[in-house]
Design an enzyme around this catalytic site. Structure first.
Site, PDB file in Angstrom:
ATOM      1  N   ASP A   8       0.882  -1.138  -0.028  1.00 54.54           N
ATOM      2  CA  ASP A   8      -0.057  -0.070  -0.023  1.00 54.54           C
ATOM      3  C   ASP A   8       0.856   1.291   0.062  1.00 54.54           C
ATOM      4  O   ASP A   8       2.295   1.220   0.027  1.00 54.54           O
ATOM      5  CB  ASP A   8      -1.051   0.057   1.157  1.00 54.54           C
ATOM      6  CG  ASP A   8      -0.402   0.078   2.411  1.00 54.54           C
ATOM      7  OD1 ASP A   8       1.034   0.529   2.567  1.00 54.54           O
ATOM      8  OD2 ASP A   8      -1.131   0.311   3.438  1.00 54.54           O
ATOM      9  N   CYS A  65       2.823  -3.595   3.869  1.00 53.18           N
ATOM     10  CA  CYS A  65       2.019  -2.249   4.223  1.00 53.18           C
ATOM     11  C   CYS A  65       2.613  -1.762   5.550  1.00 53.18           C
ATOM     12  O   CYS A  65       3.710  -1.922   5.923  1.00 53.18           O
ATOM     13  CB  CYS A  65       0.421  -2.508   4.343  1.00 53.18           C
ATOM     14  SG  CYS A  65       0.099  -3.599   5.892  1.00 53.18           S
ATOM     15  N   THR A  67       1.944  -2.032   8.687  1.00 52.94           N
ATOM     16  CA  THR A  67       2.304  -2.894   9.781  1.00 52.94           C
ATOM     17  C   THR A  67       2.603  -4.295   9.242  1.00 52.94           C
ATOM     18  O   THR A  67       2.966  -5.244   9.997  1.00 52.94           O
ATOM     19  CB  THR A  67       1.344  -3.148  10.802  1.00 52.94           C
ATOM     20  OG1 THR A  67       0.208  -3.558   9.939  1.00 52.94           O
ATOM     21  CG2 THR A  67       1.059  -1.827  11.630  1.00 52.94           C
ATOM     22  N   HIS A  98       7.524 -25.059   8.676  1.00 44.95           N
ATOM     23  CA  HIS A  98       6.394 -26.085   9.525  1.00 44.95           C
ATOM     24  C   HIS A  98       4.893 -25.543   9.030  1.00 44.95           C
ATOM     25  O   HIS A  98       4.104 -26.284   9.245  1.00 44.95           O
ATOM     26  CB  HIS A  98       6.539 -25.506  11.291  1.00 44.95           C
ATOM     27  CG  HIS A  98       7.409 -26.247  11.885  1.00 44.95           C
ATOM     28  ND1 HIS A  98       7.910 -26.125  13.038  1.00 44.95           N
ATOM     29  CD2 HIS A  98       8.791 -26.901  11.195  1.00 44.95           C
ATOM     30  CE1 HIS A  98       8.835 -26.801  13.366  1.00 44.95           C
ATOM     31  NE2 HIS A  98       9.509 -27.186  12.378  1.00 44.95           N
ATOM     32  N   HIS A 133       4.309 -32.052  10.053  1.00 42.95           N
ATOM     33  CA  HIS A 133       3.589 -30.597   9.733  1.00 42.95           C
ATOM     34  C   HIS A 133       2.607 -30.577   8.824  1.00 42.95           C
ATOM     35  O   HIS A 133       1.733 -29.890   8.717  1.00 42.95           O
ATOM     36  CB  HIS A 133       4.805 -29.676   9.468  1.00 42.95           C
ATOM     37  CG  HIS A 133       6.035 -29.671  10.504  1.00 42.95           C
ATOM     38  ND1 HIS A 133       5.497 -29.314  11.984  1.00 42.95           N
ATOM     39  CD2 HIS A 133       7.293 -30.072  10.469  1.00 42.95           C
ATOM     40  CE1 HIS A 133       6.943 -29.270  12.310  1.00 42.95           C
ATOM     41  NE2 HIS A 133       7.703 -30.033  11.769  1.00 42.95           N
TER      42      HIS A 133
END
Ligand code: RB5
Length: 152
Positions: A8, A65, A67, A98, A133
Site C-alpha cells: 500500500d 503495508c 504494519t 512448519h 507438519h
C-alpha cells in the site's frame, strides 16, 4: 522462481528496495502493488497477491503495508493462502518449514530495509519439512474449506 510483491502507500519505498533485492538474488518479480505514495487500500494488494499465488501466476508472494497486518489479513481471506506476518527471520523461516506459508507479509513501519532483506532471504531459502507438519497444515486448510471435524 517467480515472486509476487505488493504494497500500500505506506510501503512503496520499501517495496522498491525489496524488488531490487529480489532481482539481485536472481528471482523474477511481479509487482501487484501501488507505485505511488497516494492513499491505497491494502486489501486491494493483499487480495491481488493471494489470487496470483492461488492461480499459479507466481510461486510465492510478499505483501508490505505499514504494519504487515492489513495486507496479510486480506491475503489470508483468499482461499488457499497461508500468509505469515513476520518481523524477524526466525519466524519467517519457521513459517516455511512448519506452516508451508505461501505468502509473507511485514511492515514498513516495523522493520528497516536491512532487516526486511534478511527476513525475505531467510523465508525464500527455507522449505516445507512435510511429515508431521503436513497433517497440521492440512487441518488448517480443512478449517478453511469447512471439512474440519473438531475433536470433542
Ligand atoms: C496505513 O496507514 C496503514 O493502516 C496500513 O499500511 C497498514 O499498516 C494496515 O494494516
Amino acid at each position: 522462481m517467480r515472486i509476487g510483491i505488493g504494497n500500500d502507500h505506506a510501503a512503496t519505498e520499501l517495496k522498491f528496495i525489496i524488488m531490487d533485492y529480489l532481482k539481485e538474488l536472481g528471482y523474477e518479480v511481479v509487482n501487484y502493488g501501488t507505485d505511488s505514495t497516494e492513499r491505497y487500500d491494502y486489501p486491494v494488494a493483499g487480495e491481488r497477491l493471494g489470487r496470483a499465488v492461488v492461480n499459479g501466476e507466481v510461486d510465492l508472494a510478499i505483501g508490505i503495508c505499514g504494519t504487515g497486518l492489513g495486507i496479510g489479513l486480506a491475503a489470508n481471506k483468499v482461499k488457499g493462502i497461508r500468509c505469515c506476518i513476520c518481523s524477524e527471520p526466525y519466524t519467517a523461516e519457521m513459517s516455511r518449514r512448519h506452516n508451508n506459508a505461501n505468502m509473507l507479509a511485514f511492515g514498513s513501519r516495523v522493520v528497516g530495509s536491512e532487516l526486511a532483506k534478511m527476513i525475505v532471504k531467510t523465508w525464500l531459502n527455507a522449505s516445507f519439512e512435510g511429515g508431521r507438519h503436513a497433517k497440521r497444515v492440512q487441518m488448517i486448510m480443512d478449517i478453511e474449506s469447512g471439512t474440519y471435524k473438531p475433536e470433542e
